[in-house]
Design a protein around this motif. Sequence first.
Motif, mmCIF file in Angstrom:
data_model
loop_
_atom_site.group_PDB
_atom_site.id
_atom_site.type_symbol
_atom_site.label_atom_id
_atom_site.label_comp_id
_atom_site.label_asym_id
_atom_site.label_seq_id
_atom_site.Cartn_x
_atom_site.Cartn_y
_atom_site.Cartn_z
ATOM 1 N N ALA A 1 -7.432 -5.995 5.730
ATOM 2 C CA ALA A 1 -8.351 -4.970 6.808
ATOM 3 C C ALA A 1 -9.631 -5.336 6.779
ATOM 4 C CB ALA A 1 -7.915 -3.478 6.399
ATOM 5 N N TYR B 1 -4.224 -4.076 2.014
ATOM 6 C CA TYR B 1 -5.422 -3.403 2.371
ATOM 7 C C TYR B 1 -6.661 -4.582 2.477
ATOM 8 C CZ TYR B 1 -3.189 1.006 1.795
ATOM 9 O OH TYR B 1 -2.185 2.186 2.226
ATOM 10 N N ASP B 2 -6.378 -5.363 1.603
ATOM 11 C CA ASP B 2 -7.484 -6.629 1.454
ATOM 12 C C ASP B 2 -7.774 -7.265 2.957
ATOM 13 O OD1 ASP B 2 -8.095 -5.776 -1.170
ATOM 14 O OD2 ASP B 2 -6.829 -7.247 -2.062
ATOM 15 N N LEU C 1 -8.783 3.017 4.123
ATOM 16 C CA LEU C 1 -7.058 2.669 3.719
ATOM 17 C C LEU C 1 -7.107 2.933 2.193
ATOM 18 C CD1 LEU C 1 -6.191 -0.315 5.841
ATOM 19 C CD2 LEU C 1 -5.372 2.098 5.893
ATOM 20 N N MET C 2 -8.132 2.179 1.516
ATOM 21 C CA MET C 2 -8.033 2.319 -0.217
ATOM 22 C C MET C 2 -8.467 3.736 -0.606
ATOM 23 S SD MET C 2 -9.802 -1.111 -0.896
ATOM 24 C CE MET C 2 -9.744 -1.239 -2.661
ATOM 25 N N ARG D 1 -11.047 -1.224 5.520
ATOM 26 C CA ARG D 1 -10.565 -1.318 3.949
ATOM 27 C C ARG D 1 -10.957 0.012 3.277
ATOM 28 N NH1 ARG D 1 -13.030 -6.218 1.865
ATOM 29 N NH2 ARG D 1 -11.934 -6.993 3.568
ATOM 30 N N TYR D 2 -12.135 0.280 3.489
ATOM 31 C CA TYR D 2 -12.758 1.464 2.418
ATOM 32 C C TYR D 2 -11.815 2.500 2.724
ATOM 33 C CZ TYR D 2 -15.175 5.187 0.404
ATOM 34 O OH TYR D 2 -15.616 6.349 -0.166
ATOM 35 N N GLY E 1 0.940 -1.179 0.059
ATOM 36 C CA GLY E 1 0.143 0.047 0.008
ATOM 37 C C GLY E 1 0.846 1.082 0.051
ATOM 38 N N SER F 1 -4.219 0.631 -4.766
ATOM 39 C CA SER F 1 -4.322 0.231 -3.194
ATOM 40 C C SER F 1 -3.451 -1.003 -3.432
ATOM 41 C CB SER F 1 -5.754 -0.248 -3.082
ATOM 42 O OG SER F 1 -6.780 0.734 -3.030
#
Length: 179
Positions: free
Chosen positions: A167, A164-165, A175-176, A172-173, A113, A160
Amino acid sequence: MSRQEDDHPHVFPEGRKPGEILFVTITMMIALALLAAIPWQTTWLPGKGFAAQPRFWPALSLGGVVLFGLINALSRVRVARTPGRWQEAALWLRSLEFIGWYMLYVLAIPVIGYLAATMVFCTGLALRMGYRGRTVWIAAAFGLFVVLFFKTAMNVKIPSGAAYDLAPEPLRYILMRYF
């Protein structure tokens, strides 16, 4: 010559710096190679003016590099050489290490990331350069600022990281989207 004139450096130094001709030769060779590749890398657009052609400004710039490099080389070749050209070249090669660090950073972004890669990159470079303590924290803060500025404030679309997947869904949203 007066004492005052001796204290100021000359605009045109009398001796050649180590590696000066080597540098101008390498620069001109790269510029010539890029200039030779322009016909294969750009197109001619019908109906456009000469200055609006995609190859005009790059060709003009590279031609300037070659022309002024040649003028520099011809003006400096007669000047007494200062020894140490290969030590200077070795120093230039050592600087390529930082290109490697940057390439690792670019390769790490899709995996861990943008946030983690940028913070590791900034603090890692600070540590590599010999900084410790407060400066490393400043480097980490700078990394966070870069991420927040580009990803959040400027809304730059950066892929991303696969990490991140892992989390939880609500995090996750965030972070992305923002990191």
